[in-house]
Design a protein around this motif. Structure first.
Motif, mmCIF file in Angstrom:
data_model
loop_
_atom_site.group_PDB
_atom_site.id
_atom_site.type_symbol
_atom_site.label_atom_id
_atom_site.label_comp_id
_atom_site.label_asym_id
_atom_site.label_seq_id
_atom_site.Cartn_x
_atom_site.Cartn_y
_atom_site.Cartn_z
ATOM 1 N N ALA A 53 0.867 -1.311 -0.032
ATOM 2 C CA ALA A 53 0.058 -0.113 -0.032
ATOM 3 C C ALA A 53 0.852 1.394 -0.118
ATOM 4 C CB ALA A 53 -0.989 -0.112 1.040
ATOM 5 N N TRP A 54 0.550 2.230 -0.677
ATOM 6 C CA TRP A 54 1.096 3.393 -1.019
ATOM 7 C C TRP A 54 2.051 4.041 0.277
ATOM 8 C CZ3 TRP A 54 2.031 6.101 -5.908
ATOM 9 C CH2 TRP A 54 2.435 7.559 -5.581
ATOM 10 N N PRO A 55 0.910 4.345 1.352
ATOM 11 C CA PRO A 55 1.389 5.035 2.519
ATOM 12 C C PRO A 55 2.468 4.040 3.307
ATOM 13 C CG PRO A 55 -1.012 4.833 2.537
ATOM 14 C CD PRO A 55 -0.352 3.947 1.353
ATOM 15 N N GLU A 56 2.619 2.845 2.896
ATOM 16 C CA GLU A 56 3.326 1.932 3.754
ATOM 17 C C GLU A 56 4.924 1.956 3.299
ATOM 18 O OE1 GLU A 56 1.739 -1.746 4.245
ATOM 19 O OE2 GLU A 56 -0.120 -0.640 5.011
ATOM 20 N N VAL A 57 5.176 2.642 2.228
ATOM 21 C CA VAL A 57 6.555 2.659 1.336
ATOM 22 C C VAL A 57 7.116 3.785 2.100
ATOM 23 C CG1 VAL A 57 7.815 2.520 -0.626
ATOM 24 C CG2 VAL A 57 5.459 1.319 -0.586
ATOM 25 N N THR A 58 8.125 3.566 2.928
ATOM 26 C CA THR A 58 8.908 4.711 3.533
ATOM 27 C C THR A 58 10.243 4.402 3.779
ATOM 28 O OG1 THR A 58 8.439 3.522 5.695
ATOM 29 C CG2 THR A 58 6.812 5.275 5.145
ATOM 30 N N VAL A 59 11.046 5.423 3.607
ATOM 31 C CA VAL A 59 12.404 5.223 3.831
ATOM 32 C C VAL A 59 12.995 5.890 4.889
ATOM 33 C CG1 VAL A 59 14.765 5.641 2.506
ATOM 34 C CG2 VAL A 59 12.670 5.067 1.400
ATOM 35 N N HIS A 60 14.010 5.446 5.723
ATOM 36 C CA HIS A 60 14.483 6.017 7.167
ATOM 37 C C HIS A 60 15.367 7.366 6.686
ATOM 38 C CE1 HIS A 60 16.321 6.923 11.059
ATOM 39 N NE2 HIS A 60 15.232 6.188 11.346
ATOM 40 N N LEU A 61 15.040 8.500 7.526
ATOM 41 C CA LEU A 61 15.698 9.780 7.089
ATOM 42 C C LEU A 61 17.007 9.575 7.204
ATOM 43 C CD1 LEU A 61 15.777 12.878 7.871
ATOM 44 C CD2 LEU A 61 15.883 12.469 10.072
ATOM 45 N N LEU A 62 17.867 8.636 7.899
ATOM 46 C CA LEU A 62 19.266 8.532 7.805
ATOM 47 C C LEU A 62 19.691 7.529 7.022
ATOM 48 C CD1 LEU A 62 20.108 8.916 11.640
ATOM 49 C CD2 LEU A 62 20.141 10.543 9.700
ATOM 50 N N SER A 63 18.863 7.005 6.068
ATOM 51 C CA SER A 63 19.231 6.280 5.077
ATOM 52 C C SER A 63 20.306 6.914 4.100
ATOM 53 C CB SER A 63 18.127 5.550 3.983
ATOM 54 O OG SER A 63 17.626 6.573 3.594
ATOM 55 N N GLN A 64 21.275 6.072 3.333
ATOM 56 C CA GLN A 64 22.187 6.755 2.766
ATOM 57 C C GLN A 64 21.764 7.251 1.507
ATOM 58 O OE1 GLN A 64 23.584 5.961 -0.527
ATOM 59 N NE2 GLN A 64 25.653 6.723 -0.264
ATOM 60 N N SER A 65 20.648 6.620 0.839
ATOM 61 C CA SER A 65 20.241 7.447 -0.277
ATOM 62 C C SER A 65 19.279 8.865 0.189
ATOM 63 C CB SER A 65 19.126 6.593 -1.078
ATOM 64 O OG SER A 65 19.866 5.704 -1.911
ATOM 65 N N VAL A 66 18.728 8.828 1.188
ATOM 66 C CA VAL A 66 18.151 10.193 1.657
ATOM 67 C C VAL A 66 19.568 11.327 1.768
ATOM 68 C CG1 VAL A 66 16.905 11.385 3.391
ATOM 69 C CG2 VAL A 66 16.099 9.197 2.377
ATOM 70 N N GLN A 67 20.424 10.858 2.695
ATOM 71 C CA GLN A 67 21.572 11.472 3.041
ATOM 72 C C GLN A 67 22.353 11.998 2.042
ATOM 73 O OE1 GLN A 67 21.778 13.083 5.824
ATOM 74 N NE2 GLN A 67 19.676 12.231 6.744
ATOM 75 N N ARG A 68 22.676 11.150 1.034
ATOM 76 C CA ARG A 68 23.915 11.457 -0.042
ATOM 77 C C ARG A 68 23.103 11.528 -1.356
ATOM 78 N NH1 ARG A 68 28.029 12.414 3.322
ATOM 79 N NH2 ARG A 68 27.939 11.194 4.827
ATOM 80 N N ILE B 255 20.986 2.572 6.835
ATOM 81 C CA ILE B 255 21.388 3.854 7.632
ATOM 82 C C ILE B 255 22.779 3.821 7.604
ATOM 83 C CG2 ILE B 255 21.336 4.857 10.119
ATOM 84 C CD1 ILE B 255 18.642 3.488 10.566
ATOM 85 N N SER B 256 23.459 5.016 7.445
ATOM 86 C CA SER B 256 24.716 5.146 7.165
ATOM 87 C C SER B 256 25.269 6.486 7.725
ATOM 88 C CB SER B 256 25.044 5.054 5.574
ATOM 89 O OG SER B 256 26.361 5.095 5.617
ATOM 90 N N PHE B 257 26.506 6.346 8.194
ATOM 91 C CA PHE B 257 26.989 7.748 8.675
ATOM 92 C C PHE B 257 28.087 8.021 7.645
ATOM 93 C CE2 PHE B 257 29.832 10.031 11.776
ATOM 94 C CZ PHE B 257 28.838 11.213 11.909
ATOM 95 N N ALA C 160 25.725 1.244 4.538
ATOM 96 C CA ALA C 160 26.208 0.323 5.537
ATOM 97 C C ALA C 160 25.856 -1.199 4.941
ATOM 98 C CB ALA C 160 25.493 0.307 6.892
ATOM 99 N N ASN C 161 24.934 -1.136 4.099
ATOM 100 C CA ASN C 161 24.656 -2.594 3.488
ATOM 101 C C ASN C 161 24.580 -2.134 1.911
ATOM 102 O OD1 ASN C 161 23.148 -4.428 2.375
ATOM 103 N ND2 ASN C 161 21.854 -4.814 4.165
ATOM 104 N N PRO C 162 25.197 -3.053 1.120
ATOM 105 C CA PRO C 162 24.968 -2.525 -0.282
ATOM 106 C C PRO C 162 23.999 -2.985 -1.063
ATOM 107 C CG PRO C 162 26.572 -4.277 -0.125
ATOM 108 C CD PRO C 162 25.929 -3.951 1.352
ATOM 109 N N HIS C 163 22.768 -3.463 -0.348
ATOM 110 C CA HIS C 163 21.858 -4.097 -0.949
ATOM 111 C C HIS C 163 20.888 -2.861 -1.404
ATOM 112 C CE1 HIS C 163 17.794 -6.041 -1.855
ATOM 113 N NE2 HIS C 163 17.301 -5.224 -1.280
ATOM 114 N N VAL C 164 20.372 -3.089 -2.883
ATOM 115 C CA VAL C 164 19.652 -1.716 -3.595
ATOM 116 C C VAL C 164 18.346 -2.255 -3.460
ATOM 117 C CG1 VAL C 164 19.591 -0.474 -5.883
ATOM 118 C CG2 VAL C 164 21.940 -1.444 -4.983
#
Ligand code: PMP
Length: 305
Positions: A16-31, A104-106, A111-115
């Motif tokens: 369901a559309w509202p359930e597809v979320t990504v964490h704020l600190l995920s590498q793709s959001v941050q970079r 999540i990555s600093f 941290a995990n290369p899975h795409v």
């Protein structure tokens, strides 16, 4: 269908559309490392179809490869996912496929290369309910700064980070009464808009920048096919700015706009009428092709789902 009712294909499942979320600190959001591609769903007499389905999907895979991402899905699996999500979202007009690191990555590295791969299908009205209506001819502002040099970032990669300077430039252009920007390439030639390829007509010749300097737009490629069929000569060569003074017509091409006639670039007005005769022919041929009505080019470019 409201957005909340739509389904997104996520890693093999419809979610369901509202359930597809990504964490704020995920590498793709941050970079800004998310890669994507966008396709148009067309309604033909034979049912829903996608313009350039294979080409867009291959370009998505190429963006991932250029971004150093290892996709776990091959072309056939992605094509099947797209067909599934279009069928699950009646009335959808747009398909957007994304690849991203959700870990999540600093560090700059994930941290995990899975795409993760996700495919969303929706209609423009779902997102911009007041967006419909007559479209005026385009007014473009030459963007400053220029496009990123191709030695720094390939123009072929559709990665989120490469659109940040387009957003800044387009915001300024909108505030000053333009619809979009026209980027110059690293050498100062006319290149492409924020999300559209650019064409000029001079002395009856069609000109567009070469794809070592701009994205190989899929609409651009189909329009070149149609233009050749119309007997036009096409030059894919750098476009120095002084060509503008001799331009008879100009237009943009892209998934979001089809073929869009340009009436003004900075202070330069293109000659009336806009769209001119060549742009009008191509606007009409392209629209007919999307409807599945072109006996040669519809089967080549519009793939049934
Ligand atoms: N140039 C850029 C920079 C783009 O982002 C796009 C949109 N993908 C285009 C051109 C037009 O390409 P297409 O016709 O494949 O939508």
């Amino acid at each position: 269908m409201s957005l909340e009712e739509r389904k997104i294909w996520l890693e093999g499942k419809l979610v369901a559309w509202p359930e597809v979320t990504v964490h704020l600190l995920s590498q793709s959001v941050q970079r800004g490392s998310l890669v994507f591609d966008v396709m148009q769903v067309c309604e033909t007499a034979r049912g829903p179809a996608i313009f350039g389905l294979r080409e867009h999907t291959e370009r998505f895979m190429n963006s991932a490869a250029l971004n150093g991402m290892e996709l776990e899905h091959d072309l056939d699996a992605l094509l099947a996912a797209i067909a599934e999500v279009v069928r699950a979202n009646p009335g959808c007009e747009i398909v957007k496929i994304s690849g991203y690191y959700d870990s999540i990555s600093f560090d700059v590295l994930p941290a995990n290369p899975h795409v993760c791969v996700a495919v969303a299908a929706f209609s423009i009205a779902d997102i911009a309910p007041s967006g419909a209506g007559e479209r005026p001819n385009a007014r473009l502002q030459i963007a400053h700064p220029r496009k990123m040099p191709s030695s720094v970032l390939s123009p072929q990669i559709k990665v989120a980070a490469s659109y940040t300077h387009a957003a800044v430039a387009k915001k300024r252009a909108r505030a000053e009464g333009f619809h979009d920007v026209l980027f110059l390439d690293e050498y100062g030639n006319l290149a492409e808009s924020s999300t559209q390829s650019f064409f000029l007509v001079t002395e009856g010749l069609l000109r567009s920048a070469p794809t070592d300097l701009v994205l190989a737009g899929i609409t651009r490629r189909a329009v070149i096919d149609l233009a050749r069929d119309e007997g036009l000569i096409i030059k894919e060569e750098p476009l120095p700015g002084d060509l503008l003074a001799r331009a008879e017509e100009a237009f943009l091409t892209g998934t979001s706009s089809g073929v869009w006639a340009v009436e003004r670039i900075d202070g330069h007005e293109l000659p009336a009428p806009v769209p001119g005769p060549i742009s009008s022919r191509l606007i009409e041929r392209f629209a007919r092709m999307l409807e599945g009505e072109d006996p040669v080019f519809s089967p080549r470019w519009v793939q049934s789902i």
